[in-house]
Scaffold this motif. Structure first.
Motif, short mmCIF file in Angstrom:
data_model
loop_
_atom_site.label_atom_id
_atom_site.label_comp_id
_atom_site.label_asym_id
_atom_site.label_seq_id
_atom_site.Cartn_x
_atom_site.Cartn_y
_atom_site.Cartn_z
N TYR A 175 0.82 -1.22 0.00
CA TYR A 175 0.00 0.00 0.00
C TYR A 175 0.85 1.27 0.00
CZ TYR A 175 -3.59 -3.29 1.70
OH TYR A 175 -4.44 -4.36 1.84
N VAL A 176 2.13 1.15 -0.28
CA VAL A 176 3.01 2.33 -0.16
C VAL A 176 3.39 2.87 -1.54
CG1 VAL A 176 3.95 1.52 2.03
CG2 VAL A 176 5.19 1.00 -0.06
N ASP A 177 3.65 4.18 -1.59
CA ASP A 177 4.17 4.81 -2.80
C ASP A 177 5.67 4.57 -2.85
OD1 ASP A 177 1.75 5.85 -3.67
OD2 ASP A 177 1.93 7.59 -2.33
N PRO A 178 6.29 4.69 -4.05
CA PRO A 178 7.74 4.49 -4.15
C PRO A 178 8.52 5.43 -3.22
CG PRO A 178 6.76 4.46 -6.32
CD PRO A 178 5.67 4.87 -5.36
N VAL A 179 9.62 4.91 -2.69
CA VAL A 179 10.42 5.63 -1.68
C VAL A 179 11.85 5.84 -2.19
CG1 VAL A 179 9.05 4.65 0.21
CG2 VAL A 179 11.15 3.48 -0.50
N GLU A 180 12.59 6.69 -1.46
CA GLU A 180 13.99 6.96 -1.84
C GLU A 180 14.94 5.86 -1.37
OE1 GLU A 180 12.28 11.07 -2.11
OE2 GLU A 180 11.98 9.41 -0.75
N ILE A 181 14.58 5.21 -0.24
CA ILE A 181 15.52 4.21 0.31
C ILE A 181 14.76 3.13 1.07
CG2 ILE A 181 15.98 5.58 2.43
CD1 ILE A 181 18.99 4.58 2.06
N VAL A 182 15.20 1.89 0.89
CA VAL A 182 14.66 0.74 1.64
C VAL A 182 15.75 0.22 2.55
CG1 VAL A 182 13.76 -1.61 1.47
CG2 VAL A 182 13.06 0.08 -0.21
#
Length: 330
Positions: free
Chosen positions: A181-188
């Motif tokens: 349910y998350v939008d793309p992020v800068e870092i995992v």
């Protein structure tokens, strides 16, 4: 009051109160820990608790002032309680990330984000939130974060522990290999659970899918993380040392070759692990994109024991050098 006595004081209160709830309600220690955390967060005790226990809990909670404590003190006290609960539950795939490793991962995130004040971070296997909040405690308020966890008790613990530390984390109760349910992020950032993933139908959708037997869950989470990274976003994963030498490694390598750049691999000191088979490394990845950097030389490090200060300082200085020459664009 010294920091250590704050941690001890809080641990004693949450431990005593959890033990009391565990006995009265006949639940596990971890479930009782969730309840005591919720009581502290909401600053009230549910009506269904017996009068005797209610009086006991009120007396315990009155011994501490969470507002006067630092986030790290709260995290460490709860970490001790979670470790105690995990020993009772004996869940082998739920090992907690050691503190020194969490702090080191925070250092890597700072280097990769190049001092950015605002970015979004995702942990797709958040557990009780210990690694994620250790990293967040090293940053200001501009960092937003998401945590995904399939185990409901651990998820509730993560939610409570991060709230008590005043972190703004959105948690999702999900199998992180299914659509998120998350939008793309800068870092995992994630300490990956190691083992086989039982749902072959879901695994079939992934490039790392293995035709023989079940697919490795940690391979699937790495690919899923790349799916939820923005272009040129980074991944910092704790992985088994055998990541690139297992029988399914060629599938993982082929997927990575197509979709990302492996920036480096840092082997953690053996002294952190009970057995060699449990030993882990940190792998640094960058998703393909316009800003993606292909380093001339990957960062390959064998970390000394964290207690060996001089050896550690020397390695850190080499790593700082690598980050400033390989990852800084002219």
């Amino acid at each position: 009051m010294s920091s250590l006595s704050n941690i001890e004081k809080l641990f004693t209160v949450i431990d005593q109160s959890s033990e009391r709830i565990k006995q009265e309600e006949e639940v596990t220690y971890l479930d009782a820990l969730v309840e005591t955390g919720e009581n502290l967060f909401h600053q009230e005790i549910p009506d269904e608790v017996s009068q005797i226990t209610k009086a006991f809990l009120e007396k315990e909670y009155a011994k501490i002032n969470l507002d006067a404590m630092e986030a790290e003190e709260i995290r460490k006290a709860f970490q001790l309680a979670v470790l105690k609960g995990m020993k009772e539950a004996i869940q082998p795939h739920h090992a907690m990330t050691p503190d020194a490793v969490g702090l080191f991962v925070g250092y890597l995130v700072q280097k990769l984000m190049q001092q950015k004040k605002e970015f979004v971070i995702l942990d797709p296997a958040a557990g009780s939130g210990n690694l994620l909040t250790t990293v967040l405690n090293q940053f200001g308020e501009g960092v937003k974060s998401f945590g995904v966890e399939v185990d409901e008790t651990l998820l509730r613990l993560a939610w409570i522990i991060s709230n008590l530390q005043k972190h703004n984390v959105e948690f999702y109760h999900q199998d992180s290999i299914k659509p998120l349910y998350v939008d793309p992020v800068e870092i995992v950032v994630s300490d990956l659970p190691v083992g086989f993933y039982p749902d072959d139908d879901t695994a079939k959708e992934f490039k790392v899918f293995s035709e023989k037997g079940h697919t490795y869950a940690h391979h699937l989470i790495i690919e899923q993380s790349i799916n939820y990274l923005k272009d040129s976003g980074f991944g910092v994963f704790l992985v088994p040392n055998s990541l690139f030498s297992s029988e399914q490694a060629p599938l993982l390598q082929a997927m990575l070759k197509e979709r990302a750049v492996t920036l480096g691999m840092i082997q953690l000191p053996m002294s952190l692990f009970k057995q060699e088979s449990q030993a882990k490394s940190i792998v640094l990845l960058q998703k393909n994109g316009e800003q993606t950097i292909k380093p001339k030389q990957a960062l390959l490090v064998d970390l000394p024991s964290f207690s060996k200060k001089q050896a550690m300082a020397s390695v850190m200085s080499q790593m700082n050098q690598w980050f400033s020459t390989e990852l800084t664009r002219s």
